[in-house]
Enzyme design. Sequence first.
Site, short mmCIF file in Angstrom:
data_model
loop_
_atom_site.label_atom_id
_atom_site.label_comp_id
_atom_site.label_asym_id
_atom_site.label_seq_id
_atom_site.Cartn_x
_atom_site.Cartn_y
_atom_site.Cartn_z
N LEU A 60 34.72 18.00 57.95
CA LEU A 60 34.30 16.65 58.28
C LEU A 60 34.66 15.77 57.09
O LEU A 60 34.59 16.21 55.94
CB LEU A 60 32.79 16.57 58.54
CG LEU A 60 32.25 17.27 59.79
CD1 LEU A 60 30.72 17.12 59.84
CD2 LEU A 60 32.87 16.69 61.04
N ASP A 61 35.03 14.53 57.37
CA ASP A 61 35.31 13.59 56.28
C ASP A 61 34.08 13.47 55.38
O ASP A 61 32.94 13.71 55.81
CB ASP A 61 35.65 12.20 56.84
CG ASP A 61 36.95 12.21 57.63
OD1 ASP A 61 37.73 13.17 57.48
OD2 ASP A 61 37.18 11.24 58.38
N LYS A 62 34.31 13.03 54.17
CA LYS A 62 33.23 12.90 53.19
C LYS A 62 32.06 12.08 53.72
O LYS A 62 30.90 12.39 53.46
CB LYS A 62 33.79 12.27 51.91
CG LYS A 62 32.81 12.15 50.77
CD LYS A 62 33.49 11.61 49.53
CE LYS A 62 32.51 11.47 48.38
NZ LYS A 62 33.17 10.95 47.15
#
Length: 242
Positions: free
Chosen positions: A108-110
Site C-alpha cells: 500500500l502507498d505510504k
Amino acid sequence: MKGVTHLRLDKFIVDAGIASRTEVARAAKNGGVTVNGEVVRRAGSHIDPLIDVIKYCGREVVYREFTYVMLNKPEGYVSSTDDDKSPTVMTLLPDDLQRIGLFPCGRLDKNTLGLMILTNNGPLSHKLLAPKSHVDKKYRFTVKFPISESDKESLESGVDIGGYVTAPCHVEMLDDTNGYITLTEGKYHQIKLMAKAVKNQITYLERVTFGPIELDTSLSRGEWRYLTEGEQTALEERGKRN
C-alpha cells in the site's frame, strides 16, 4: 504442519520468534525449557511439534508452519521490511513476529490506509500477487471533485494511466465524491493515476478487502491480529486458483 515430524528444540523455539539460539541454550541449561512438563537441558534435543507441549520460561510455544497477520495500516508507514527514511509496517508488530521473516503480501502507498496481510509464506504470497491470479482488492475512496456517470463508466471500462490501459473494474459510488473501487490488478499508484485520468484527485484511500479477507473493523489503525483458521484456509484456497 503437514509432513512435520521432528525438529530440534532450539530451532523450534527460534522459528517461533521467541528467542535466539543462544538464549534458548542458556534457558535450557538453567532449567527454563520443558517438554511435556519435563525439564530438558539439551537445546539440541528433538521434539515433535504436533504432539509435544513445549514451554520456554513458562510460556507455551505454539507451532505454526506459516504465520498470517492482519494489520490495519495507518498513514505514514511504508509497506516494506525496512526503509532508511520512513517507519515500516513491520515496526508495528511485536519483536517475536519481527524475528520470523514476515513480509507484506502486496503493498500500500505510504499514505494509503487499511488492510494488509503479513506472512512468511512466500509461495502463497507469490501466487496471490501474480497478475494471472486476478485477486480482488476493494478500496474505500474519496475524491476532490464529483465523479460523473461518464467518469464512472470510463473508470470501469479502463483508462490510460501513462501507456497502460487498466483492466475493467467495479466502481460503487456512495455519493458524488465517496465510493468503493474493486480492482483485480495492482499497478503502482494505480487508483490515484486512474482518478487523475478522469481529471480528479484521490484525497482518501483505504483498502477494505484482499481476496476473501475483509478488514476487521474492530482493529484500530496500527493494530494487528492473527488470521483466524477460517480466514487462513480461505486465503490458502484462493492461492490455489488461477
